[in-house]
Design a protein around this motif. Structure first.
Motif, PDB file in Angstrom:
ATOM      1  N   HIS A  70       0.750  -1.214  -0.140  1.00 18.31           N
ATOM      2  CA  HIS A  70       0.153  -0.205  -0.265  1.00 18.31           C
ATOM      3  C   HIS A  70       1.079   1.602  -0.300  1.00 18.31           C
ATOM      4  N   ASP A  71       1.800   1.354  -0.331  1.00 19.79           N
ATOM      5  CA  ASP A  71       2.936   2.384  -0.151  1.00 19.79           C
ATOM      6  C   ASP A  71       3.060   2.636   0.797  1.00 19.79           C
ATOM      7  N   VAL A  72       3.239   1.861   2.018  1.00 17.18           N
ATOM      8  CA  VAL A  72       3.509   2.717   3.695  1.00 17.18           C
ATOM      9  C   VAL A  72       4.467   2.294   4.183  1.00 17.18           C
ATOM     10  N   HIS A  73       5.217   2.798   4.625  1.00 21.33           N
ATOM     11  CA  HIS A  73       6.048   2.754   5.796  1.00 21.33           C
ATOM     12  C   HIS A  73       6.420   2.428   7.192  1.00 21.33           C
ATOM     13  N   LEU A  74       6.213   1.772   7.694  1.00 24.11           N
ATOM     14  CA  LEU A  74       5.953   1.749   8.381  1.00 24.11           C
ATOM     15  C   LEU A  74       7.065   2.686   9.402  1.00 24.11           C
ATOM     16  N   THR A  75       6.494   2.998  11.117  1.00 22.51           N
ATOM     17  CA  THR A  75       7.646   3.789  11.513  1.00 22.51           C
ATOM     18  C   THR A  75       7.686   2.602  12.906  1.00 22.51           C
ATOM     19  N   ALA A  76       8.470   1.908  13.702  1.00 18.27           N
ATOM     20  CA  ALA A  76       8.562   1.068  14.985  1.00 18.27           C
ATOM     21  C   ALA A  76       8.975   1.738  15.577  1.00 18.27           C
ATOM     22  N   VAL A  77       8.000   2.532  16.812  1.00 22.84           N
ATOM     23  CA  VAL A  77       8.397   2.918  17.885  1.00 22.84           C
ATOM     24  C   VAL A  77       9.272   1.995  18.973  1.00 22.84           C
ATOM     25  N   VAL A  98      -9.154   0.521  22.020  1.00 23.72           N
ATOM     26  CA  VAL A  98     -10.329   1.024  21.858  1.00 23.72           C
ATOM     27  C   VAL A  98      -9.701   0.091  20.176  1.00 23.72           C
ATOM     28  N   THR A  99     -10.560  -0.403  19.387  1.00 21.87           N
ATOM     29  CA  THR A  99      -9.953  -1.494  17.895  1.00 21.87           C
ATOM     30  C   THR A  99     -10.877  -0.676  16.562  1.00 21.87           C
ATOM     31  N   LYS A 100     -10.026  -0.620  15.601  1.00 22.90           N
ATOM     32  CA  LYS A 100     -10.829  -0.764  14.353  1.00 22.90           C
ATOM     33  C   LYS A 100     -10.265  -1.398  13.373  1.00 22.90           C
ATOM     34  N   PRO A 101     -11.646  -1.874  12.401  1.00 21.64           N
ATOM     35  CA  PRO A 101     -10.616  -2.784  11.546  1.00 21.64           C
ATOM     36  C   PRO A 101     -10.664  -1.804  10.449  1.00 21.64           C
ATOM     37  N   LEU A 102      -9.284  -2.867   9.670  1.00 18.07           N
ATOM     38  CA  LEU A 102      -8.611  -1.971   8.212  1.00 18.07           C
ATOM     39  C   LEU A 102      -9.111  -1.586   7.524  1.00 18.07           C
ATOM     40  N   ARG A 103      -8.819  -1.105   6.145  1.00 21.36           N
ATOM     41  CA  ARG A 103      -9.342  -1.016   5.164  1.00 21.36           C
ATOM     42  C   ARG A 103      -8.390  -0.495   3.996  1.00 21.36           C
ATOM     43  N   PRO A 104      -8.110  -1.689   3.092  1.00 22.44           N
ATOM     44  CA  PRO A 104      -9.076  -2.904   2.907  1.00 22.44           C
ATOM     45  C   PRO A 104      -8.759  -4.265   4.360  1.00 22.44           C
ATOM     46  N   ARG A 105      -9.700  -4.871   4.204  1.00 24.33           N
ATOM     47  CA  ARG A 105      -9.455  -5.549   5.934  1.00 24.33           C
ATOM     48  C   ARG A 105      -8.203  -6.904   5.764  1.00 24.33           C
ATOM     49  N   LEU A 106      -7.625  -7.183   6.603  1.00 25.97           N
ATOM     50  CA  LEU A 106      -6.626  -8.109   6.418  1.00 25.97           C
ATOM     51  C   LEU A 106      -7.038  -9.164   7.742  1.00 25.97           C
ATOM     52  N   GLN A 107      -7.002  -9.926   7.447  1.00 26.97           N
ATOM     53  CA  GLN A 107      -7.296 -10.899   7.504  1.00 26.97           C
ATOM     54  C   GLN A 107      -6.285 -12.799   7.674  1.00 26.97           C
ATOM     55  N   ARG A 108      -6.106 -13.165   8.252  1.00 35.38           N
ATOM     56  CA  ARG A 108      -5.313 -14.649   8.355  1.00 35.38           C
ATOM     57  C   ARG A 108      -5.733 -15.458   8.379  1.00 35.38           C
ATOM     58  N   THR A 109      -5.171 -16.514   7.670  1.00 35.68           N
ATOM     59  CA  THR A 109      -5.920 -18.444   7.696  1.00 35.68           C
ATOM     60  C   THR A 109      -5.372 -19.147   9.360  1.00 35.68           C
ATOM     61  N   VAL A 110      -5.954 -19.011   9.829  1.00 38.25           N
ATOM     62  CA  VAL A 110      -6.171 -20.219  10.969  1.00 38.25           C
ATOM     63  C   VAL A 110      -5.452 -21.565  10.416  1.00 38.25           C
ATOM     64  N   VAL A 111      -4.808 -22.449  10.462  1.00 39.45           N
ATOM     65  CA  VAL A 111      -4.616 -23.281   9.857  1.00 39.45           C
ATOM     66  C   VAL A 111      -3.801 -24.945  11.181  1.00 39.45           C
ATOM     67  N   ALA A 112      -4.231 -26.084  11.002  1.00 42.38           N
ATOM     68  CA  ALA A 112      -3.495 -27.174  11.521  1.00 42.38           C
ATOM     69  C   ALA A 112      -2.879 -28.109  10.590  1.00 42.38           C
TER      70      ALA A 112
END
Length: 287
Positions: free
Chosen positions: A212-219, A253-267
């Motif tokens: 998404h052309d975003v660089h995250l700045t870790a504090v 406070v939690t907010k959903p991301l746009r676009p939505r981000l999901q991960r699959t839980v597997v065995a």
């Protein structure tokens, strides 16, 4: 080496007191039983039974080996019984690897049920912060089943368990509090409570942000997603956290991301045909 059948014949004759009674107890013909006894005596190199006018009794050598013969038969019986119990899934040991944030929300109900329903099955649980580390544990034989995100390194059988959202935990007072969703561009230039390189979330989230052309700045960085949520709630920055990692009764406070981000839980399955592995996966999935 003497066969178990020969030892069984020897013990049966000693306990019954005669070859005829011993053959009857084992449902064998007398010639067949006598052949087994002769074979055993030839193997040992001396007579084990003294033939009397009415029956038989063990010789000194026979008396000496009788206890070991019985022990061998008992051990063989235990092997069969243990094998049957394991095949039936009533006894055994299951080594479970799990993503640390999923132990309580996903595994706890099944673990609780199993400890009550199957008291003779030992459950060994090891928690991980990386799907790749869990995949390695399965591949190296250190775990039988792994519950967590999928790993591209695992080439064995994988069963989907569920899906979960990744949400943004927003510190109180931040302008994003008024947003119904948090777009990726909203994260650019803001302090982020990020993950240590040991946690597989770090690379994945960075890759999605980059798309998404975003660089995250870790504090700051942490190995645990639950800690990330708590640090965000404490005001250090925004954290992107799997829903399963949110503490019970989380006050942040939690907010959903746009676009939505999901991960699959597997065995990830180390022994897909194993009775315990199959049952555990079925119970975790609720099917």
């Amino acid at each position: 080496m003497p066969t178990l059948r020969a030892l069984e014949c020897f013990v049966a004759v000693v306990e019954a007191g005669s070859i005829t009674a011993g053959a009857t107890a084992l449902h064998l013909s007398q010639p067949a039983l006598s052949h087994q006894l002769a074979s055993l005596e030839t193997e040992i190199g001396t007579a084990l039974l003294e033939r009397l006018p009415r029956g038989v009794r063990p010789t000194p050598t026979g008396r000496a080996v009788l206890a070991d013969a019985k022990a061998s038969l008992e051990s063989a019986n235990r092997v069969v019984q243990t094998g049957k119990a394991l095949a039936d899934g009533t006894e055994g040991r299951l080594r479970i690897a799990c993503a640390e944030s999923m132990t309580v929300p996903i595994l706890a109900p099944t673990l609780r049920t199993w400890t009550r329903k199957y008291p003779d099955i030992r459950l060994d649980l090891t928690e991980f912060t990386s799907a790749d580390a869990m995949a390695e544990a399965i591949s190296s034989g250190d775990a039988d089943i792994a519950i967590g995100p999928a790993s591209a390194r695992f080439l064995g059988e994988v069963v989907e368990i569920a899906t979960e959202d990744i949400v943004a935990v927003v510190p109180a007072g931040l302008d994003l509090m008024d947003h119904t969703e948090v777009a990726w561009v909203d994260l650019a230039g803001r302090p982020i409570v990020h993950y240590h390189h040991d946690n597989g979330l770090r690379l994945w989230i960075d890759a999605v942000a980059s798309s998404h052309d975003v660089h995250l700045t870790a504090v700051t960085r942490t190995r645990h997603a639950t800690t990330a949520a708590q640090l965000a709630h404490a005001g250090l920055g925004i954290a992107l956290v799997p829903e399963t990692a949110l503490p019970p009764r989380f006050g942040g406070v939690t907010k959903p991301l746009r676009p939505r981000l999901q991960r699959t839980v597997v065995a990830m399955l180390g022994s897909p045909s194993d009775v315990l592995v199959q049952r555990f996966v079925r119970d975790v999935r609720g099917k």
